[in-house]
Design a protein around this motif. Structure first.
Motif, PDB file in Angstrom:
ATOM      1  N   THR A 202       0.833  -1.206   0.000  1.00  0.00           N
ATOM      2  CA  THR A 202       0.000   0.000   0.000  1.00  0.00           C
ATOM      3  C   THR A 202       0.869   1.258   0.000  1.00  0.00           C
ATOM      4  O   THR A 202       0.971   1.945   1.006  1.00  0.00           O
TER       5      THR A 202
ATOM      6  N   TRP B  28       0.466   4.202  -1.383  1.00  0.00           N
ATOM      7  CA  TRP B  28      -0.205   5.496  -1.238  1.00  0.00           C
ATOM      8  C   TRP B  28      -0.609   5.760   0.202  1.00  0.00           C
ATOM      9  O   TRP B  28      -0.480   6.889   0.687  1.00  0.00           O
ATOM     10  N   THR B  29      -1.080   4.736   0.905  1.00  0.00           N
ATOM     11  CA  THR B  29      -1.424   4.955   2.315  1.00  0.00           C
ATOM     12  C   THR B  29      -0.152   5.147   3.145  1.00  0.00           C
ATOM     13  O   THR B  29      -0.150   5.928   4.092  1.00  0.00           O
TER      14      THR B  29
ATOM     15  N   LEU C  26       2.613   6.555   2.024  1.00  0.00           N
ATOM     16  CA  LEU C  26       3.022   7.920   1.721  1.00  0.00           C
ATOM     17  C   LEU C  26       2.162   8.924   2.493  1.00  0.00           C
ATOM     18  O   LEU C  26       2.684   9.880   3.091  1.00  0.00           O
ATOM     19  N   ALA C  27       0.861   8.705   2.507  1.00  0.00           N
ATOM     20  CA  ALA C  27      -0.037   9.606   3.240  1.00  0.00           C
ATOM     21  C   ALA C  27       0.296   9.592   4.734  1.00  0.00           C
ATOM     22  O   ALA C  27       0.339  10.651   5.375  1.00  0.00           O
TER      23      ALA C  27
END
Length: 144
Positions: free
Chosen positions: A9, A11-12, A14-15
């Motif tokens: 994951t 993107w999560t 990175l967020a």
């Protein structure tokens, strides 16, 4: 090494990293202090500490954030490969280590490295070396 692409994951991750950096930056800008979690918890235990309410709210946000996240996406499942009773001495050892290092991974690795602190670099390298050593012992010596 195999990557489990169904669990990957980026993107999560990175967020989450951006939110940690934003939170630590805002704490430093608003309070002029490092957002070291062990130091914040220790100061909550002191009766004479300044800013107890804002420290409690900051730490409470760390506990509430996964619950808020779970409203949009499920939290990842995890498997704890050790007996739960071992978590108590492990937590105590982490607490002792943060006192010897004069800070925890959040203070040294997130905030200290961003400030280019040599002391934080040495502490972070020690944290990482002991993590690698612990994983090696658990996986290869104890057969976990």
């Amino acid at each position: 090494m195999q990557i489990d692409w169904s669990q990957f994951t980026p993107w999560t991750a990175l967020a989450g990293g951006l939110l940690i950096g934003l939170g630590a930056s805002l704490w430093a800008l608003c309070n002029g202090r490092i957002a070291g979690i062990s130091g914040l918890i220790a100061s909550l235990l002191e009766r004479q500490s300044d800013g107890l309410a804002e420290k409690a709210v900051f730490l409470g946000g760390l506990l509430v954030a996964p619950l808020v996240w779970s409203l949009w996406a499920p939290l990842p499942a995890f498997n704890l490969p050790v007996a739960e009773i071992l978590l108590i001495p492990a937590g105590l050892l982490v607490g002792v280590g943060t006192r010897y290092a004069s800070g925890c991974t959040s203070g040294h690795a997130v905030c200290g490295l961003a400030r280019l602190s040599l002391r934080s670099l040495v502490a972070t390298l020690c944290f990482m070396a002991s993590a690698v050593g612990t994983l090696y012992v658990i996986r290869h010596v104890l057969g976990g």
